[in-house]
Write a protein that holds these residues in place. Structure first.
Motif, PDB file in Angstrom:
ATOM      1  N   ALA A  14      33.086  44.353  35.630  1.00 40.58           N
ATOM      2  CA  ALA A  14      34.511  44.080  35.474  1.00 40.58           C
ATOM      3  C   ALA A  14      35.045  43.365  36.715  1.00 40.58           C
ATOM      4  CB  ALA A  14      35.274  45.374  35.243  1.00 40.58           C
ATOM      5  N   GLY A  15      35.832  42.337  36.476  1.00 46.33           N
ATOM      6  CA  GLY A  15      36.380  41.543  37.566  1.00 46.33           C
ATOM      7  C   GLY A  15      35.576  40.300  37.895  1.00 46.33           C
ATOM      8  N   ASP A  16      34.360  40.232  37.392  1.00 46.50           N
ATOM      9  CA  ASP A  16      33.502  39.075  37.650  1.00 46.50           C
ATOM     10  C   ASP A  16      33.891  37.894  36.763  1.00 46.50           C
ATOM     11  OD1 ASP A  16      30.351  40.830  38.330  1.00 46.50           O
ATOM     12  OD2 ASP A  16      32.140  40.470  39.556  1.00 46.50           O
ATOM     13  N   SER A  17      33.187  36.790  36.981  1.00 44.95           N
ATOM     14  CA  SER A  17      33.429  35.563  36.213  1.00 44.95           C
ATOM     15  C   SER A  17      32.144  35.084  35.557  1.00 44.95           C
ATOM     16  CB  SER A  17      33.957  34.456  37.133  1.00 44.95           C
ATOM     17  OG  SER A  17      35.192  34.809  37.716  1.00 44.95           O
ATOM     18  N   LYS A  84      38.107  37.299  35.866  1.00 47.91           N
ATOM     19  CA  LYS A  84      38.681  38.660  35.775  1.00 47.91           C
ATOM     20  C   LYS A  84      38.254  39.335  34.467  1.00 47.91           C
ATOM     21  CE  LYS A  84      42.676  37.283  38.530  1.00 47.91           C
ATOM     22  NZ  LYS A  84      44.163  37.168  38.585  1.00 47.91           N
ATOM     23  N   LEU A  85      36.972  39.307  34.198  1.00 51.66           N
ATOM     24  CA  LEU A  85      36.465  39.861  32.946  1.00 51.66           C
ATOM     25  C   LEU A  85      36.704  41.357  32.868  1.00 51.66           C
ATOM     26  CD1 LEU A  85      33.264  37.713  32.686  1.00 51.66           C
ATOM     27  CD2 LEU A  85      34.994  37.918  30.892  1.00 51.66           C
ATOM     28  N   LYS A  86      36.947  41.817  31.657  1.00 50.04           N
ATOM     29  CA  LYS A  86      37.221  43.215  31.378  1.00 50.04           C
ATOM     30  C   LYS A  86      36.169  43.747  30.405  1.00 50.04           C
ATOM     31  CE  LYS A  86      42.213  42.304  31.592  1.00 50.04           C
ATOM     32  NZ  LYS A  86      43.494  42.407  30.848  1.00 50.04           N
ATOM     33  N   GLN A 119      25.653  36.286  24.204  1.00 49.14           N
ATOM     34  CA  GLN A 119      26.167  37.636  24.462  1.00 49.14           C
ATOM     35  C   GLN A 119      26.827  37.702  25.835  1.00 49.14           C
ATOM     36  OE1 GLN A 119      26.014  40.645  22.481  1.00 49.14           O
ATOM     37  NE2 GLN A 119      27.416  41.353  24.084  1.00 49.14           N
ATOM     38  N   VAL A 120      27.995  38.268  25.866  1.00 48.12           N
ATOM     39  CA  VAL A 120      28.696  38.581  27.116  1.00 48.12           C
ATOM     40  C   VAL A 120      28.926  40.082  27.150  1.00 48.12           C
ATOM     41  CG1 VAL A 120      30.830  38.314  28.430  1.00 48.12           C
ATOM     42  CG2 VAL A 120      29.797  36.331  27.290  1.00 48.12           C
ATOM     43  N   THR A 121      28.427  40.723  28.188  1.00 50.30           N
ATOM     44  CA  THR A 121      28.601  42.161  28.347  1.00 50.30           C
ATOM     45  C   THR A 121      29.250  42.427  29.698  1.00 50.30           C
ATOM     46  OG1 THR A 121      26.636  42.588  27.007  1.00 50.30           O
ATOM     47  CG2 THR A 121      27.479  44.400  28.356  1.00 50.30           C
ATOM     48  N   VAL A 122      30.367  43.128  29.669  1.00 50.44           N
ATOM     49  CA  VAL A 122      31.106  43.441  30.885  1.00 50.44           C
ATOM     50  C   VAL A 122      31.092  44.948  31.074  1.00 50.44           C
ATOM     51  CG1 VAL A 122      33.259  43.156  32.151  1.00 50.44           C
ATOM     52  CG2 VAL A 122      32.578  41.441  30.447  1.00 50.44           C
ATOM     53  N   SER A 123      30.493  45.381  32.165  1.00 49.29           N
ATOM     54  CA  SER A 123      30.426  46.817  32.447  1.00 49.29           C
ATOM     55  C   SER A 123      31.602  47.235  33.321  1.00 49.29           C
ATOM     56  CB  SER A 123      29.115  47.153  33.134  1.00 49.29           C
ATOM     57  OG  SER A 123      29.034  46.505  34.388  1.00 49.29           O
ATOM     58  N   SER A 124      31.995  48.484  33.160  1.00 51.67           N
ATOM     59  CA  SER A 124      33.157  48.987  33.920  1.00 51.67           C
ATOM     60  C   SER A 124      32.733  49.555  35.268  1.00 51.67           C
ATOM     61  CB  SER A 124      33.876  50.056  33.110  1.00 51.67           C
ATOM     62  OG  SER A 124      32.985  51.098  32.781  1.00 51.67           O
TER      63      SER A 124
END
Length: 124
Positions: A14-17, A84-86, A119-124
């Protein structure tokens, strides 16, 4: 036969681009409108953003201010810069193209061509 190929997906925090690319075959790419959609497990295709052949753009409220779409007609490529990925951005991202049109349809089914997705995976 037109082909769209997405690339650039991955696993981020999370927060990455990330920057996704949609590369198209076909000499008339410059006359197409291109949309980005995403599909999370168990959900329908959701419109994310789109760009007309003249460069006009449209964004879903959920990504406005964080995502940017751009096109390079010389490279037959449309880019999706995601900042700012969530975790809720996690999905398979697809690009789609509609030929000779000045609109950016919000409905996945209105497009003429579709990619296979990345696939886009955003971890918290």
């Amino acid at each position: 036969q037109v082909q769209l190929v997405e690339s650039g997906g991955g696993l981020v925090q999370a927060g990455d681009s990330l920057r996704l690319s949609c590369e198209a075959s076909g000499s008339t790419f410059g006359s197409w409108s291109v949309g980005w959609f995403r599909q999370a497990p168990g959900k329908e295709h959701e419109f994310v953003t789109g760009i007309t052949r003249s460069g006009g753009s449209l964004y879903a409220d959920s990504v406005k201010g964080r995502f940017t779409i751009a096109r390079d007609n010389a490279k037959n490529t449309v880019y999706l810069q995601m900042n700012k990925l969530k975790p809720e951005d996690t999905a398979v991202y697809y690009c789609a193209a509609i030929s000779a049109d000045t609109r950016v349809p919000l409905n996945w089914n209105y497009y003429n061509y579709w990619g296979q997705g990345t696939q886009v995976t955003v971890s918290s």
